[in-house]
Design a protein around this motif. Sequence first.
Motif, mmCIF file in Angstrom:
data_model
loop_
_atom_site.group_PDB
_atom_site.id
_atom_site.type_symbol
_atom_site.label_atom_id
_atom_site.label_comp_id
_atom_site.label_asym_id
_atom_site.label_seq_id
_atom_site.Cartn_x
_atom_site.Cartn_y
_atom_site.Cartn_z
ATOM 1 N N VAL A 59 -58.196 57.935 25.218
ATOM 2 C CA VAL A 59 -57.560 56.642 25.460
ATOM 3 C C VAL A 59 -56.249 56.639 24.686
ATOM 4 O O VAL A 59 -56.226 56.927 23.490
ATOM 5 N N LEU A 60 -55.165 56.313 25.390
ATOM 6 C CA LEU A 60 -53.833 56.337 24.780
ATOM 7 C C LEU A 60 -53.236 54.937 24.740
ATOM 8 O O LEU A 60 -53.460 54.134 25.650
ATOM 9 N N ARG A 61 -52.463 54.670 23.702
ATOM 10 C CA ARG A 61 -51.649 53.455 23.701
ATOM 11 C C ARG A 61 -50.641 53.608 24.836
ATOM 12 O O ARG A 61 -50.285 54.719 25.220
ATOM 13 N N TYR A 62 -50.161 52.493 25.329
ATOM 14 C CA TYR A 62 -49.189 52.553 26.409
ATOM 15 C C TYR A 62 -47.968 53.344 25.951
ATOM 16 O O TYR A 62 -47.464 53.169 24.846
ATOM 17 N N THR A 63 -47.533 54.218 26.809
ATOM 18 C CA THR A 63 -46.319 54.987 26.575
ATOM 19 C C THR A 63 -45.474 54.887 27.834
ATOM 20 O O THR A 63 -45.997 54.590 28.915
ATOM 21 N N GLU A 64 -44.198 55.115 27.701
ATOM 22 C CA GLU A 64 -43.302 54.998 28.851
ATOM 23 C C GLU A 64 -43.758 55.955 29.959
ATOM 24 O O GLU A 64 -44.035 57.128 29.716
ATOM 25 N N ILE A 65 -43.818 55.427 31.171
ATOM 26 C CA ILE A 65 -44.248 56.193 32.343
ATOM 27 C C ILE A 65 -43.011 56.500 33.170
ATOM 28 O O ILE A 65 -42.228 55.602 33.495
ATOM 29 N N THR A 66 -42.830 57.770 33.505
ATOM 30 C CA THR A 66 -41.682 58.188 34.303
ATOM 31 C C THR A 66 -42.019 58.021 35.778
ATOM 32 O O THR A 66 -42.960 58.644 36.275
ATOM 33 N N PRO A 67 -41.276 57.163 36.493
ATOM 34 C CA PRO A 67 -41.560 56.961 37.924
ATOM 35 C C PRO A 67 -41.304 58.236 38.720
ATOM 36 O O PRO A 67 -40.443 59.047 38.370
ATOM 37 N N VAL A 68 -42.046 58.396 39.797
ATOM 38 C CA VAL A 68 -41.875 59.538 40.690
ATOM 39 C C VAL A 68 -41.424 58.991 42.042
ATOM 40 O O VAL A 68 -42.163 58.239 42.681
ATOM 41 N N PRO A 69 -40.199 59.354 42.474
ATOM 42 C CA PRO A 69 -39.707 58.854 43.764
ATOM 43 C C PRO A 69 -40.636 59.266 44.910
ATOM 44 O O PRO A 69 -41.119 60.393 44.961
ATOM 45 N N GLY A 70 -40.911 58.309 45.796
ATOM 46 C CA GLY A 70 -41.735 58.597 46.964
ATOM 47 C C GLY A 70 -43.229 58.671 46.682
ATOM 48 O O GLY A 70 -43.994 59.089 47.552
ATOM 49 N N ALA A 71 -43.647 58.281 45.475
ATOM 50 C CA ALA A 71 -45.075 58.338 45.133
ATOM 51 C C ALA A 71 -45.855 57.325 45.964
ATOM 52 O O ALA A 71 -45.330 56.291 46.382
ATOM 53 N N ALA A 72 -47.110 57.622 46.189
ATOM 54 C CA ALA A 72 -47.998 56.733 46.949
ATOM 55 C C ALA A 72 -48.159 55.405 46.221
ATOM 56 O O ALA A 72 -48.014 55.338 44.998
ATOM 57 N N PRO A 73 -48.457 54.341 46.953
ATOM 58 C CA PRO A 73 -48.699 53.047 46.305
ATOM 59 C C PRO A 73 -49.815 53.170 45.267
ATOM 60 O O PRO A 73 -50.806 53.860 45.487
ATOM 61 N N GLY A 74 -49.623 52.520 44.145
ATOM 62 C CA GLY A 74 -50.633 52.582 43.080
ATOM 63 C C GLY A 74 -50.321 53.615 42.028
ATOM 64 O O GLY A 74 -50.794 53.528 40.906
ATOM 65 N N ILE A 75 -49.518 54.612 42.373
ATOM 66 C CA ILE A 75 -49.128 55.628 41.385
ATOM 67 C C ILE A 75 -47.892 55.124 40.658
ATOM 68 O O ILE A 75 -46.841 54.894 41.256
ATOM 69 N N LEU A 76 -48.049 54.908 39.361
ATOM 70 C CA LEU A 76 -46.951 54.383 38.554
ATOM 71 C C LEU A 76 -45.956 55.453 38.164
ATOM 72 O O LEU A 76 -44.781 55.173 37.925
ATOM 73 N N GLY A 77 -46.427 56.699 38.047
ATOM 74 C CA GLY A 77 -45.571 57.802 37.653
ATOM 75 C C GLY A 77 -46.349 58.814 36.848
ATOM 76 O O GLY A 77 -47.564 58.952 37.013
#
Length: 178
Positions: A59-77
């Motif tokens: 379990v991790l504390r929230y960390t910056e998530i790098t977006p991925v262009p064209g990712a499926a809905p629900g995928i934050l990065g």
Amino acid sequence: MSIDDATHYLQQIQAIAQAAQQGESSSREQDSQEIFRQWATFGVAGELYGIDVMQVKEVLRYTEITPVPGAAPGILGIINLRGNVVTVVSTRSLFKLPPNEIDTSTRIVVVEFDDQEVLGLLVDGVDEVLNLPQSEIDRAPGLMRDDATRQFVQGVCYRDEQLIILMDLDKMLIDFRS
């Protein structure tokens, strides 16, 4: 009452006591053979959910998530976890709930599913690990939001007057298999 009658009566009482003691012993053996499973619990939109603790890597504390262009809905990065790329999925999106603000309780639960895939689940907060006897877990109710949701709900359990929805992680994440 004669001595023979008293002896016979005493033997009957002893036989009844012995049978009762064996019944208690058998009952304790059955209780000790009760199947327990451990569930890691987390919160999303004020509800408590559980997944098999054996599938949780960390379990991790929230960390910056790098977006991925064209990712499926629900995928934050994606995130970098000690040199490994981990895809992060929004549980709110999976559960068809509106997005939530990131706060100090927000966590990324890194899980292994389908015996090999690693994924991060963004949750509102983590709770605890529960050791639940199988006998306390009820079938999922027949009336759920939709069939897609119902198929990945493994069961429900009440603990301290709170409903815990137990999820089948492999079915829940079936769309994210590579």
